[in-house]
Write a protein that holds these residues in place. Structure first.
Motif, PDB file in Angstrom:
ATOM      1  N   LYS B  12       1.020  -1.018  -0.008  1.00 25.67           N
ATOM      2  CA  LYS B  12       0.105  -0.051  -0.047  1.00 25.67           C
ATOM      3  C   LYS B  12       0.774   1.340  -0.105  1.00 25.67           C
ATOM      4  O   LYS B  12       0.574   2.214   0.782  1.00 25.67           O
ATOM      5  CB  LYS B  12      -0.820  -0.041   1.177  1.00 25.67           C
ATOM      6  N   MET B  37      -9.017  -3.928   6.867  1.00 27.48           N
ATOM      7  CA  MET B  37      -8.206  -3.564   5.738  1.00 27.48           C
ATOM      8  C   MET B  37      -6.985  -3.139   6.255  1.00 27.48           C
ATOM      9  O   MET B  37      -6.012  -2.652   5.485  1.00 27.48           O
ATOM     10  CB  MET B  37      -8.799  -2.670   4.782  1.00 27.48           C
ATOM     11  N   TYR B 164      -8.306  -3.808  -1.191  1.00 29.64           N
ATOM     12  CA  TYR B 164      -7.537  -5.208  -0.966  1.00 29.64           C
ATOM     13  C   TYR B 164      -6.127  -4.935  -1.375  1.00 29.64           C
ATOM     14  O   TYR B 164      -5.614  -4.481  -2.405  1.00 29.64           O
ATOM     15  CB  TYR B 164      -8.278  -6.215  -1.689  1.00 29.64           C
ATOM     16  N   PRO B 165      -5.220  -5.718  -0.597  1.00 26.12           N
ATOM     17  CA  PRO B 165      -3.801  -5.631  -1.077  1.00 26.12           C
ATOM     18  C   PRO B 165      -3.714  -6.594  -2.281  1.00 26.12           C
ATOM     19  O   PRO B 165      -4.370  -7.295  -2.691  1.00 26.12           O
ATOM     20  CB  PRO B 165      -2.952  -6.176   0.177  1.00 26.12           C
ATOM     21  N   ARG B 167      -2.080  -9.682  -4.697  1.00 29.00           N
ATOM     22  CA  ARG B 167      -2.003 -10.972  -4.116  1.00 29.00           C
ATOM     23  C   ARG B 167      -0.579 -11.218  -3.551  1.00 29.00           C
ATOM     24  O   ARG B 167      -0.799 -11.795  -2.548  1.00 29.00           O
ATOM     25  CB  ARG B 167      -2.338 -11.775  -5.564  1.00 29.00           C
ATOM     26  N   GLU B 170      -0.609 -10.001   0.009  1.00 29.01           N
ATOM     27  CA  GLU B 170      -1.476 -10.759   0.854  1.00 29.01           C
ATOM     28  C   GLU B 170      -0.933 -11.894   1.159  1.00 29.01           C
ATOM     29  O   GLU B 170      -0.973 -12.450   2.311  1.00 29.01           O
ATOM     30  CB  GLU B 170      -2.766 -11.072   0.037  1.00 29.01           C
ATOM     31  N   ARG B 171      -0.217 -12.556   0.168  1.00 30.43           N
ATOM     32  CA  ARG B 171       0.474 -13.730   0.271  1.00 30.43           C
ATOM     33  C   ARG B 171       1.666 -13.488   1.321  1.00 30.43           C
ATOM     34  O   ARG B 171       1.700 -14.285   2.406  1.00 30.43           O
ATOM     35  CB  ARG B 171       1.186 -14.286  -0.734  1.00 30.43           C
ATOM     36  N   LEU B 173       1.523 -11.393   3.505  1.00 32.88           N
ATOM     37  CA  LEU B 173       0.879 -11.000   5.065  1.00 32.88           C
ATOM     38  C   LEU B 173       0.565 -12.330   5.702  1.00 32.88           C
ATOM     39  O   LEU B 173       0.728 -12.629   6.940  1.00 32.88           O
ATOM     40  CB  LEU B 173      -0.319 -10.298   4.548  1.00 32.88           C
ATOM     41  N   LEU B 174       0.019 -13.263   4.703  1.00 33.13           N
ATOM     42  CA  LEU B 174      -0.459 -14.551   5.396  1.00 33.13           C
ATOM     43  C   LEU B 174       0.776 -15.242   5.794  1.00 33.13           C
ATOM     44  O   LEU B 174       0.593 -15.950   6.878  1.00 33.13           O
ATOM     45  CB  LEU B 174      -1.389 -15.229   4.151  1.00 33.13           C
TER      46      LEU B 174
END
Lengths: 614, 295
Positions: B12, B37, B164-165, B167, B170-171, B173-174
């Motif tokens: 972001k 978010m 949304y971030p 992909r 987000e990966r 992040l996960l």
């Protein structure tokens, strides 16, 4: 309404007033112009609302137009132009609101005037011309000053000989150069009536045609014929100087049988006129003498009559003339501007046999009387002699005649030859012209820097007279004939078309000026560069900034990244950084050129590679 | 520093930059997005990176103005009232779910934001400097909320939406690669922030740039244009934000690109009147396209 409106309009009134001062009251239209100006001034005094001010501006423009018709010479025209400029600036000040300052108003006004030039040129060249208003007037001269007068009595010119006052200018625009000094005799008046003391013109001098009566326009000069263009200062005389050869090109000039050029416009005005210039002697030269050319009061100058009686015995008139010439040369005559007064009794005897001291009037008078007493028809001619040849900077040369150049000489009638000019002054000792050179052929002597300036101005004046005043209906017809040939009936259409085109050009020019004001060199450079890219099919998108556009361009032409980056950086630095500079702007312009060049060469080389590949 | 915050808020970077610019321009930030978010994370990361005091208030419908500003309480020992500051007296205030509070409370917060001081019982208490409010608002249609009126939206310099971030982010992040906000070690202090804010004011705005801004404002006021016209305050906000952005870009002057970068964040919520369009920068996009950006 700007605060400058009222001062500008009053300034215009002042300029118009100065223009009115030069008008001759003899012209009927002068009164109209004067009245209009007074009304305008009164209206301006009471005007409060913007509509009234507009009316004042309109009246001022009409007034200036009227003045322009009455005084078309260079000096007044400049003054009228200035008045119109101010009147327009005043009008602009009314219309543009409080914004622009004086300088901006005047600049806008000048732009409006310049934009009107094309249409003015079209109208000037093609619209049928009116006769100049200045020729419609009637009335008498105002007793102007001149070195010449209808009546010549030796001594009357003496006091004028020292006057440096301007008399006339003559130019030879079609080339040919100045005539040699010994031929520079400019005739004005012919005096044939002698009463023993003074010489007068024939009475009545001329049959003056009624004013306003249409006169057939003289034919234009034949190709190859030269022109003498005269500009004379006001004189009270009804005749104007000329060279004695050629034919007048203005309808209001009449060539008299005596060889005088009669001017039908009032002599109290400055006058511009043209004649052809030839080497041929004029017709007046062979007009035989009348009885008055032999008249002289008998018995007034007994010695003179005795001397002439000896010559009478000689056979031909030519021999008598030669005898008189050799007698004059043998006697110790001296030229002087201060000969002293001659006695009432036998003045010519006194001059010829005792004082032998005098100026041109004395010599011409005495010699002519001698010739008449010897039975040779003779007359006195007065005019100007010599004149200084002036070559103004970048203009046509002209001869500058001052009142000091006023002169008198004799003309004698020789059987088989006609009238011959004889200048007895030239036989006297110390005739100033004999020692003069062609450059400084004037008795007025050299002048100071003011004279130099004035002569430059006269040079401009002559150019103005030649190109502006000299463009008359004949030249116009010739131009139309040249332009249209046999299609003369299309003239109206052509005028309309030309007016429309020039109007469009003017409006386009004004619009361009308006646009240009908002742009600066830097902006123009950017637009040039954008056009170069647009030709290659890359145009900025809506709302795109230069940096964004440059990024897209770099993606399309990676090899341009260097020059493109330089240009954008320099441009933005100049445009948005706190210290733009002239040198920085130049650098931006240079980088813009580099960028365009590399764009073009890059594309060319790419195309070349493609051609080779094929 | 952006990268430091960026490690907290994966993927972001643009929003982080905008939030930072908002901070530098002394403006307040409205973050509008769905729950979860990273709104709170952003606010906390911003506060921590400058070592600023950070407080969080969750707005509810029964929150009273005094709960924010603090109140005079009676001190029996001194037998007098003394002022007990509320959560407003912090350098970064995260106002969570601002649209849940009553209009009265909202108004108290917004006045404090505008004036930089709080008046309680006739005494005015200055707020600490720097003072930044990060308000969040839940975009979902929900009962029991009172949406901010347009006039109050105007007080927020920017409105952001995190979205949304990507992909990849987000990966990460996960996978747990993201940093916790409290893991940020602050390299700057509050004084540095004040200095940077002053430098922002000195960023040069040339006449050509101001012309561009003025053209934008005029375009928004001219028909046909769907949005609400931009106010002069919006113009001030736009210039201030563009100045901060240009500072972040490492320039000493503002160019139209800076204006365009912050245009959507600064102007969209002023033009759409709080009603989000289909895409969150539709109006400002149209506005930007309506004005020649080549200056």
């Amino acid at each position: 309404m700007s605060r400058a409106a009222a001062p500008l309009q009053w300034l215009t009134m002042g300029l118009l007033a100065v223009g009115l001062l030069g008008l001759s009251p003899a012209l009927s239209l002068s009164l109209l112009a004067f009245g209009l100006a007074v009304l305008t001034a009164l209206k301006l005094r009471e005007a409060r609302r913007i509509e009234e001010r507009r009316v004042v501006a309109l009246l001022q423009l009409v007034c200036a137009g009227l003045l322009a018709a009455l005084r078309p010479e260079l000096g007044p025209s400049l003054l009228q132009g200035l008045a119109i400029l101010m009147a327009l600036a005043g009008l602009l000040a009314l219309e543009l609101g409080a914004g622009p300052d004086w300088k901006a108003l005047l600049r806008r006004s000048l732009q409006v005037l310049l934009a009107a030039l094309p249409i003015a040129l079209v109208l000037f060249l093609l619209l049928p011309r009116l006769t100049p208003f200045s020729n419609l007037g009637t009335g008498h001269g105002m007793g102007a000053v001149t070195g010449l007068s209808d009546s010549m009595e030796p001594g009357s010119i003496a006091k004028l000989s020292v006057s440096r006052e301007a008399a006339a200018r003559v130019a030879f625009p079609l080339g040919g150069g100045p005539p040699p000094l010994e031929q520079r005799y400019w005739r004005v008046l012919v005096h044939e009536r002698f009463d023993g003391r003074s010489w007068r013109s024939a009475e009545p001098p001329f049959a003056r045609p009624a004013a306003g009566q249409p006169t057939p326009a003289p034919p234009p000069p034949a190709p190859g014929e030269g022109i003498q263009l005269w500009l004379t200062e006001p004189s009270g005389l009804s005749t104007v100087p000329w060279s004695g050869a050629g034919r007048p090109l203005s309808a209001d000039l009449n060539l008299q049988r005596s060889g005088e050029l009669l001017n039908r416009a009032p002599g109290s005005q400055r006058r511009v006129y043209a004649l052809t210039r030839t080497a041929e002697p004029g017709d007046w030269r062979s007009v035989p003498p009348g009885p008055s050319d032999l008249l002289l009061p008998r018995g007034e100058n007994p010695k003179l009559e005795a001397l002439a009686g000896e010559w009478r015995r000689l056979g031909s008139e030519r021999e008598r003339l030669n005898a008189a010439g050799s007698w004059f040369r043998a006697q110790p005559f001296r030229y002087s501007l201060e000969p002293g007064a001659l006695p009432r009794q036998a003045p010519l005897d006194h001059f010829l046999f005792e004082t032998r001291l005098g100026f041109c009037g004395h010599y011409a008078s005495a010699f002519t009387t001698l010739m008449r007493a010897a039975g040779v028809p003779a007359r006195v001619v007065s005019g100007y002699r010599g004149g200084q040849w002036v070559q103004p900077v970048g203009g046509t040369g002209y001869i500058d005649l001052r009142q000091a150049d006023a002169h008198a000489w004799s003309e004698v009638w020789l059987q088989g030859e006609g009238w011959r000019r004889v200048d007895p002054t030239a036989w006297a000792d110390g005739d100033p012209l004999a020692s003069a050179t062609a450059g400084a052929g004037s008795l007025a002597g050299a002048g100071g820097p003011w004279d130099w300036l004035q002569q430059q101005w006269w040079g401009l004046d002559i150019a103005w007279a030649r190109w502006w005043l000299g463009y008359d209906s004949e030249q116009q017809q010739a131009l139309v004939a040249r332009l249209l040939g046999k299609q003369r009936h299309l003239l109206g259409l052509v005028v309309l078309l030309a007016v429309a085109i020039s109007l469009a050009a003017s409006l386009g020019g004004l619009g361009w000026l308006g646009r240009r004001r908002s742009g600066d060199p830097l902006r123009l450079e950017l637009e040039r560069t954008l056009r170069a890219f647009a030709r290659q099919g890359m145009a900025p998108q809506a709302g795109e900034t230069l940096a964004g556009f440059a990024q897209r361009l770099t993606r399309r032409w990676p090899e341009l990244a260097g020059p493109l980056g330089d240009f954008v950086e320099q441009y933005q630095g100049q445009r948005f950084a706190s210290t733009p500079s002239r040198s920085g702007r130049r650098e931006a312009q240079r980088l813009g050129r580099v960028l365009r060049r590399s764009l073009n060469t890059g594309i060319q080389s790419k195309e070349a590679v493609q051609r080779v590949d094929r | 520093m952006i990268s430091a915050i960026g490690e907290v808020l994966l993927g972001k970077e643009h929003q982080v930059r905008l939030a930072l610019a908002c901070l530098l321009a002394r403006g307040h930030l409205l973050i509008e997005d769905l729950p979860g978010m990273g709104k709170t994370t952003l606010a906390e990361a911003l506060a921590r990176s400058f070592g600023l005091g950070f407080k969080r208030v969750s707005f509810t419908s029964d929150l009273l103005p005094a709960d924010l500003t603090g109140l005079n309480v009676f001190d029996p020992a001194a037998a007098s009232f003394h002022f007990q500051p509320g959560p407003l007296f912090s350098q970064v205030l995260l106002a969570d779910e601002i649209n849940r509070a009553s209009p009265r409370t909202q108004s108290a917060l917004l006045e404090a934001m505008a004036a930089g001081r709080v008046s309680v019982d006739g005494t005015s208490h200055p707020l600490p400097r720097p003072f930044l409010v990060i308000a969040t608002q839940n975009g979902l249609d929900q009962g029991g909320t009172s949406a901010l009126p347009e006039s109050q939206l105007d007080r927020f310099l920017m409105r952001l939406s995190l979205g949304y971030p990507p992909r990849q982010a987000e990966r990460a992040l996960l996978q747990g690669e993201g940093l916790r906000p409290d893991g940020i070690t602050h390299a700057f202090g509050p004084d540095d922030l004040l200095q940077l804010q002053e430098r922002c004011d000195r960023q040069h705005c040339s006449g050509a740039l101001l012309d561009y801004v003025l053209d934008l404002l005029e375009r928004s006021r001219r028909q046909p244009f769907q949005g609400h016209p931009l106010s002069p305050r919006a113009g001030l906000a736009l210039v201030a934000a563009a100045r901060a952005w240009s500072l972040l870009e490492g320039r000493d002057h503002v160019i139209p690109d800076d204006v365009q970068a912050v245009l959507a964040a600064v102007c969209e919520h002023r033009m759409d009147g709080g009603q989000r369009g289909d895409t969150d920068r539709e109006l400002s996009q149209r506005l930007q396209e309506g004005v020649d950006g080549l200056r």
